[in-house]
Each structure stands twice: as structure tokens, then as C-alpha cells.
Design an enzyme around this catalytic site. Structure first.
Site, PDB file in Angstrom:
ATOM      1  N   CYS A  45      49.620  46.201  79.188  1.00  0.00           N
ATOM      2  CA  CYS A  45      50.634  47.263  79.203  1.00  0.00           C
ATOM      3  C   CYS A  45      51.338  47.299  80.555  1.00  0.00           C
ATOM      4  CB  CYS A  45      49.999  48.617  78.878  1.00  0.00           C
ATOM      5  SG  CYS A  45      49.387  48.665  77.180  1.00  0.00           S
TER       6      CYS A  45
ATOM      7  N   GLU B  11      53.962  56.745  81.880  1.00  0.00           N
ATOM      8  CA  GLU B  11      53.642  55.977  83.089  1.00  0.00           C
ATOM      9  C   GLU B  11      54.804  56.006  84.081  1.00  0.00           C
ATOM     10  OE1 GLU B  11      50.727  55.080  83.583  1.00  0.00           O
ATOM     11  OE2 GLU B  11      49.842  55.040  81.580  1.00  0.00           O
TER      12      GLU B  11
ATOM     13  N   HIS C  15      51.669  55.541  77.210  1.00  0.00           N
ATOM     14  CA  HIS C  15      50.353  55.273  76.610  1.00  0.00           C
ATOM     15  C   HIS C  15      49.993  56.377  75.608  1.00  0.00           C
ATOM     16  CE1 HIS C  15      48.724  52.157  79.579  1.00  0.00           C
ATOM     17  NE2 HIS C  15      48.402  51.702  78.384  1.00  0.00           N
TER      18      HIS C  15
END
Ligand code: PCA
Length: 205
Positions: free
Chosen positions: A142, A79, A166
Site C-alpha cells: 500500500c 494516509e 486504508h
């Protein structure tokens, strides 16, 4: 050098979370390059970020990698951004659904993660592991823990690389589904996270 690695407990329909499995196994390993601290965070609007920040406060790591499950993704997803938004598509494990709220009332709209994301993707690809850079960690736990962590570090002007990765489903999570979704084995995920931690260490050295 000390690295903090976190995962999440199971949530939603599933009683397994690949991130919890990866962290559980890796907590038993010794690494030459770094000392590893691990934690499994609750999928809970309040207790999730609290638990992460308490770990950071207590262990004072040189780098932080948080892991979570993103069912349906085809690859290890690194991310790049955390946004100041809570917009839960499903309830957290306390039954709470939050919509259209900020994580930090007067905080910036977003933070870029501070892990060497391009280098991480390259190292994973060189190790023959499918990996991608991702522009959205969603608007659930998250994203929330990532934003909370980056805000915490920014407020204290701590130059500690931190971010979120992830993981896809494990094969056993999709085996029973009518329409099969992508999955990755636990062994490959553990190798991937090891590559990520070693690359981060080289970056910090
Ligand atoms: N995945 C969820 C929360 C916990 C997890 O492992 C998410 O992507 O927000």
C-alpha cells in the site's frame, strides 16, 4: 471529471480483501458528479505499482484514490505520507519478502499525499463514519503503490490529487478469530468511499 479508484486483491492469511469488495461494488454504480474508473491491483512488488501506473497513464484521471486493507485499524484511515522504503513483514503474493530497500533509488525520502485529507476526515465524521488521519501506510504494497504514484505525478508535474485510504477488516474476517479485532461492514465502507469521492470532486470543482 474522472476519478480512478483502486483496491487490492487478497493477500496473506485472508482470501478476502475489503478494498477489492468495495471497488467491485462501486464499479457497478453510476455517479452524477464524476466518471469512475476502477482497478484491482496485484499484491506483488513489481506488478502492483506497474498496474496502477498503467491505469493512470491510460485513463488520465483528475484524481486518484487507492484503497487497501489494514487489519486491526478501528476506522477509515486516511494516509498522509508515503515513504521511500520497502520492508515487508509478510511475503507478497509472489512469495517475495523485501527488507530495507528503497522504492526509487534516488527518490525523495517521502511524499505527502495530495488528497484534501482534513476535509475528507471531516466529511466522513459528519456522515457519522469513524475516520482518522494516519501517518504511516506501513512499508508493504500500500505504501509502495502510493509512493510510486506520487513520484510518477511529481516527476511529470501533474497536479492530480492522489492518495491512499486504508480500510478495517470486514466482520466476516474477524468473526472466526479467537481475539476479535475491530471491523466495519461493507455497506458502511461503500458509503465512506462514496463520501470520499464526492468530497474530492467538490475540492476539484
Ligand atoms: N493491504 C496491504 C497490501 C494490500 C492491502 O490491501 C498493505 O497495507 O500494504
Amino acid at each position: 471529471m474522472k476519478i480512478l479508484l483502486t483496491g487490492f486483491e487478497a493477500f496473506g492469511q485472508s482470501n478476502i480483501n475489503p478494498s477489492e469488495r468495495v471497488v467491485g461494488r462501486m464499479a457497478e454504480w453510476q455517479f452524477e458528479e464524476f466518471e469512475l474508473e476502477t482497478a484491482v491491483l496485484p499484491v506483488d512488488r513489481f506488478r502492483g505499482p506497474e498496474a496502477l501506473l498503467a491505469c493512470v497513464e491510460q485513463s488520465q484521471p483528475d484524481g486518484v484514490v487507492c484503497l487497501g486493507e489494514a487489519g486491526g485499524r478501528h476506522a477509515i484511515s486516511i494516509e498522509r505520507v508515503a515513504i521511500n522504503l520497502l520492508d515487508f513483514g509478510i511475503a507478497d503474493n509472489d512469495g517475495l519478502i523485501v527488507q530495507d530497500e528503497k522504492i526509487v533509488a534516488d527518490g525523495p525520502d517521502a511524499y505527502f499525499t495530495t488528497l484534501p485529507v482534513r476535509q475528507l476526515k471531516q466529511s466522513l465524521n459528519e456522515a457519522n463514519i469513524p475516520a482518522e488521519l494516519s501517518l504511516s501506510a506501513g512499508a508493504f504494497l500500500c505504501n509502495q503503490v502510493t509512493y510510486s504514484l506520487l513520484h510518477y505525478l511529481a516527476q511529470r508535474e501533474l497536479a492530480v490529487p492522489a492518495g491512499f485510504v486504508h480500510l478495517p477488516f470486514l466482520p466476516q474476517q474477524v468473526a472466526a478469530q479467537r481475539r476479535p479485532l475491530p471491523s466495519m461492514t461493507l455497506d458502511l465502507m461503500k458509503t465512506a468511499v462514496t463520501v470520499i469521492l464526492k468530497t474530492l470532486c467538490n475540492h476539484l470543482a
